[in-house]
Motif scaffolding. Structure first.
Motif, PDB file in Angstrom:
ATOM      1  N   VAL A  66      -1.359  11.647  -1.412  1.00  0.00           N
ATOM      2  CA  VAL A  66      -0.020  10.609  -0.871  1.00  0.00           C
ATOM      3  C   VAL A  66       0.921  11.771  -0.909  1.00  0.00           C
ATOM      4  N   GLU A  67       1.786  11.292   0.151  1.00  0.00           N
ATOM      5  CA  GLU A  67       2.979  12.395   0.267  1.00  0.00           C
ATOM      6  C   GLU A  67       3.831  11.878  -0.781  1.00  0.00           C
ATOM      7  N   PRO A 101       0.851  -1.239  -0.053  1.00  0.00           N
ATOM      8  CA  PRO A 101       0.047   0.031   0.135  1.00  0.00           C
ATOM      9  C   PRO A 101       0.875   1.071  -0.295  1.00  0.00           C
ATOM     10  N   ARG A 136       1.923   5.014   0.744  1.00  0.00           N
ATOM     11  CA  ARG A 136       1.651   6.265   1.725  1.00  0.00           C
ATOM     12  C   ARG A 136       2.739   7.170   1.252  1.00  0.00           C
ATOM     13  N   LYS A 137       3.662   6.902   0.662  1.00  0.00           N
ATOM     14  CA  LYS A 137       4.730   7.957   0.527  1.00  0.00           C
ATOM     15  C   LYS A 137       5.443   7.439  -0.933  1.00  0.00           C
ATOM     16  N   ASP A 151       6.960   3.824  -0.320  1.00  0.00           N
ATOM     17  CA  ASP A 151       6.415   2.799  -1.044  1.00  0.00           C
ATOM     18  C   ASP A 151       6.537   2.571  -2.515  1.00  0.00           C
TER      19      ASP A 151
END
Length: 302
Positions: free
Chosen positions: A111-112, A74, A76-77, A166
Motif C-alpha cells: 500500500v502506498e 478500500p 490504496r493510500k 483512504d
C-alpha cells in the motif's frame, strides 16, 4: 595506568554531568505533573464524545445516519502520523515509536504510505532513509493546544474527504505512568468509535475492534436533528482524538526523560565512587613508590 591528573579531570567531568542530569530530571518531573493533569482531564471527554456518536448512529430508528468520516473504503493510500520528540535523552521513547512505525511500513509494503511527523527525531530518521514524507508538523509541540491540533485534524479530514488518502493512522506513546508508556497505533480516519465504523480492510496487522455493547439508554430529542448533531460532532471527535494522542505523547516523553535522567544520575554517582576509589589507590601507589625511592636512595648513600 592513568595519571592522578587524568582521574581528577574525569571525576570533575562526571560530577558536572551528574548535575546536568539531575537538573533535567527535576525539570521533567515538574513538566510531567502538568502534562499528566492535562491528559487525565482529556480522557473522559474523548470517551464520552465517542459514546454520544455511537448512540446517535445505533439508535437512529428508521432514519439511516451516516457521515463521510465514518465510512470505510478500500485502502490504496495511507497516511501515517508519527509522534516523536524534538530532543533525545528520553530512553527508548523515540526508538520504540519509530520501530513500530517502521514495522507498519514493512507490513503494508503493498500500500502506498505517506509519513507525516510531529517531532524532529522521527522526521530526521525517515528522511535519512529515503522514506516518502508528506509534511512535518513541527510547530505542534511548541504551541500544543486544541486549536492547533484541530487545524491539523481538519487538514487530514479534508484529504480523506477528497480521496487523497483512504485511511489515516497515528502512532504514539500512550501514557500509563511516570515509568511506563505503551506504543499505540490508532486509526484516526475513518473515525472509529465504540461501535461505529468497520476496520479499514487490506492493512496488515489490523483487526476489527470488538464493539462494546451499548447500554440501553433513554432516547433524547435532538435539535435541530440527529443528522445535524452527528455532522457537528464527528469532525470534533477527530480533532479530540488527535489532541488526546498529542497529550499522551507529551506526558510519555516527560515521564521517559525523568526516568532516563534518574538512571543517568544514579549511574554517574556509581561512576564517581568507582573513580574515587581508583584515584585513592593510584595515589597510594604513587606515595608508596616515592617512599621506596627515598629509602633506596638513603641506603645507597650509606
Amino acid at each position: 595506568m592513568a595519571s592522578l591528573r587524568d582521574i581528577r579531570k574525569r571525576i570533575r567531568s562526571v560530577k558536572n554531568t551528574r548535575q546536568i542530569t539531575k537538573a533535567m530530571k527535576m525539570v521533567s518531573a515538574a513538566k510531567l505533573r502538568k502534562a499528566q493533569d492535562a491528559i487525565i482531564a482529556a480522557r473522559p471527554y474523548a470517551q464520552m464524545l465517542d459514546q454520544i456518536i455511537s448512540d446517535l448512529s445505533t439508535r437512529s430508528g428508521d432514519q439511516e445516519l451516516a457521515h463521510p468520516l465514518l465510512t470505510a473504503r478500500p485502502v490504496r493510500k495511507v497516511e501515517l502520523l508519527l509522534l516523536t520528540s524534538d530532543r533525545g535523552l528520553a530512553g527508548g521513547f523515540n526508538s520504540n515509536v519509530i520501530r513500530r512505525a517502521s514495522r507498519f511500513l514493512y507490513e503494508n509494503s503493498g500500500v502506498e504510505v505517506e509519513v507525516s511527523t510531529v517531532g524532529r527525531k522521527g522526521n530526521d530518521f525517515f528522511r535519512q532513509r529515503g522514506q516518502k514524507m508528506r509534511k512535518d508538523f513541527g510547530f505542534l509541540f511548541q504551541r500544543l493546544d486544541y486549536p492547533h491540533a484541530s487545524q491539523v485534524a481538519e487538514e487530514m479530514s479534508a484529504r480523506f474527504l477528497k480521496g487523497e488518502v483512504d485511511a489515516v493512522y497515528v502512532v504514539y506513546n500512550e501514557f500509563l505512568s511516570a515509568i511506563s508508556q505503551k506504543v499505540t497505533l490508532a486509526q484516526l480516519l475513518p473515525l472509529q468509535t465504540l461501535s461505529v465504523g468497520a476496520p479499514t480492510a487490506a492493512l496488515a496487522g489490523q483487526s476489527a475492534p470488538v464493539a462494546a455493547p451499548t447500554p440501553a439508554l433513554v432516547d433524547f430529542k435532538y435539535e435541530p436533528g440527529r443528522q445535524e448533531v452527528l455532522d457537528r460532532l464527528v469532525p470534533q471527535a477527530v480533532a479530540i482524538k488527535l489532541y488526546r494522542s498529542l497529550l499522551e505523547s507529551v506526558a510519555s516523553e516527560h515521564g521517559a526523560r525523568m526516568s532516563a535522567m534518574e538512571n543517568a544520575t544514579s549511574n554517574a554517582s556509581d561512576m564517581i565512587a568507582s573513580l574515587s576509589l581508583t584515584y585513592n589507590r593510584t595515589r597510594q601507589a604513587v606515595i608508596t613508590k616515592e617512599l621506596m625511592e627515598i629509602v633506596s636512595g638513603a641506603e645507597s648513600l650509606k
